[in-house]
Scaffold this motif. Sequence first.
Motif, PDB file in Angstrom:
ATOM      1  N   GLU A   1       0.816  -1.211   0.000  1.00  0.00           N
ATOM      2  CA  GLU A   1       0.000   0.000   0.000  1.00  0.00           C
ATOM      3  C   GLU A   1       0.858   1.274   0.000  1.00  0.00           C
ATOM      4  N   ASN A   2       2.116   1.156   0.412  1.00  0.00           N
ATOM      5  CA  ASN A   2       3.008   2.314   0.456  1.00  0.00           C
ATOM      6  C   ASN A   2       3.959   2.370  -0.741  1.00  0.00           C
ATOM      7  N   ILE A   3       3.724   1.528  -1.736  1.00  0.00           N
ATOM      8  CA  ILE A   3       4.516   1.544  -2.973  1.00  0.00           C
ATOM      9  C   ILE A   3       3.572   1.918  -4.107  1.00  0.00           C
ATOM     10  N   LEU A   4       3.834   3.031  -4.744  1.00  0.00           N
ATOM     11  CA  LEU A   4       2.938   3.564  -5.766  1.00  0.00           C
ATOM     12  C   LEU A   4       3.573   3.470  -7.155  1.00  0.00           C
ATOM     13  N   ALA A   5       2.700   3.500  -8.168  1.00  0.00           N
ATOM     14  CA  ALA A   5       3.159   3.491  -9.558  1.00  0.00           C
ATOM     15  C   ALA A   5       2.098   4.137 -10.427  1.00  0.00           C
ATOM     16  N   LYS A   6       2.516   4.561 -11.625  1.00  0.00           N
ATOM     17  CA  LYS A   6       1.602   5.111 -12.617  1.00  0.00           C
ATOM     18  C   LYS A   6       1.507   4.140 -13.787  1.00  0.00           C
ATOM     19  N   SER A   7       0.366   4.156 -14.460  1.00  0.00           N
ATOM     20  CA  SER A   7       0.116   3.195 -15.537  1.00  0.00           C
ATOM     21  C   SER A   7       1.103   3.339 -16.683  1.00  0.00           C
ATOM     22  N   HIS A   8       1.608   4.534 -16.946  1.00  0.00           N
ATOM     23  CA  HIS A   8       2.469   4.762 -18.098  1.00  0.00           C
ATOM     24  C   HIS A   8       3.904   5.048 -17.677  1.00  0.00           C
ATOM     25  N   SER A   9       4.281   4.617 -16.484  1.00  0.00           N
ATOM     26  CA  SER A   9       5.619   4.914 -15.976  1.00  0.00           C
ATOM     27  C   SER A   9       6.390   3.626 -15.707  1.00  0.00           C
ATOM     28  N   ASP A  10       7.713   3.709 -15.799  1.00  0.00           N
ATOM     29  CA  ASP A  10       8.558   2.550 -15.496  1.00  0.00           C
ATOM     30  C   ASP A  10       9.243   2.717 -14.143  1.00  0.00           C
ATOM     31  N   GLN A  11       8.662   3.566 -13.277  1.00  0.00           N
ATOM     32  CA  GLN A  11       9.213   3.774 -11.944  1.00  0.00           C
ATOM     33  C   GLN A  11       8.153   3.523 -10.881  1.00  0.00           C
ATOM     34  N   ILE A  12       8.624   3.112  -9.699  1.00  0.00           N
ATOM     35  CA  ILE A  12       7.754   2.999  -8.535  1.00  0.00           C
ATOM     36  C   ILE A  12       8.238   4.003  -7.495  1.00  0.00           C
ATOM     37  N   TYR A  13       7.364   4.289  -6.505  1.00  0.00           N
ATOM     38  CA  TYR A  13       7.655   5.308  -5.509  1.00  0.00           C
ATOM     39  C   TYR A  13       7.327   4.771  -4.119  1.00  0.00           C
TER      40      TYR A  13
END
Length: 436
Positions: free
Chosen positions: A137-149
Amino acid sequence: MQELQQGELIGEKYKVKKLLSQGSFGKVYLGRNIENGMKVAIKVEKQEMSNCLSLEREVEILKKLRGIPQVPELLWHGKHNEFQVMITKMLGFDLIYFLKKNKKFSIECIFNIAQQMIEILENIHKKNIIHRDLKPENILAKSHSDQIYLIDFGISKSSVKSKKQNKAKIPFIGTSRYASVTAHRGLEQARRDDLESLGYVLIYLFKQKLPWSNYEKFENDRIERIGQLKFEMKPQDICEGCPQQILNYMTQVAGLNHQQIPNYQKLKLIFQLKINHKQHIIFDWSNNQFINSKTIQDNKTNNQQKYESVQHIKLSVEKTSSRHLHTITFHVDSNASSCFNSQQSCSMQNSFGSHQSVQVDFLNSESSVQSQKKENKLSTFDAFILNDDIMPIKDQLQLMELENQDLEIKHNLLHYRSVYYNFKNPFTGILSLKIN
């Protein structure tokens, strides 16, 4: 807790849009910068939790971590209507969202998560920050991105610099499902504890459960039961059913002592795929697709089957038409459709070498003109291969099925009505003109 209202303005330029989530420490709203339209996350601390100084701690930690690309960028913080507010960039959806959407993650996707998370932890550990609450739940990502946060540094703290671990027991900190054994024992956490929690996250993403999942239903002694099981189980048992790489990772992490600085590069290499096996690694939720030699071979096989299907239809039509009417040959293109106009009829009439052969093409594509220009350079099968770069295999198969059905209907209409019953034969006029 007082809620923010839709349309409310914070910091003179951040407008509240809607509530996204809420937890024990506060609520998170979706907002927008009215100056540039950028989406932001507005985190509001519960008034009853203000004594914990959770939001103030997170603000200070994000200031220390400023410049690390895969942690939230602090945009604004301060008091609004008597409670603490923190605003950061909107970084996407958490891994649980993508896991529910995709049903499961591929090994390549999980390995990429592992590599990026190890690098993020290395960067924040260099700043002497321990996260202490790693979870999907504390790891985020975007549909068009190759990075996680990595987000939510509300219970993070500076690492202990003493050579010996403090034996004084402290309250449990973290999430019981993913917390380290050290956290369950009530001891100060260090770098290795973040890495241990990451290992549990990877196992959960692969199996969608953990060995202690059944204990989570207990309310009174859940933390103690889960902690005891983690302490007693060997890495081999915890990682049962997982890829060997995850077991290797958990074994190396288990061998670290409290103050040891991990070899992050060595841990990342555990999840490195072989170069000859891949072109690149991406996430399952990305628009791109993971490509390897097996995938390419499967695509070629599917294309060959589609090519053979079209050839079979063409051959069947030609044989059937020649068997019943020798003066007419039906030639059906792979891009066939249900109609042709007068200009195409004229072109067919002009193409007759004799009245014994009539060629009929059913054209239904703007690309047909281009394909005709290239037919001397590319085979039909090569054309399918090129088109695959534009249209996904699933869509091509669906289109092929519809075209096959369309061809069958047209064949029945033209053949049985025109040849068997010979009324309103569309070629009668053309043939008579050519014969005369």
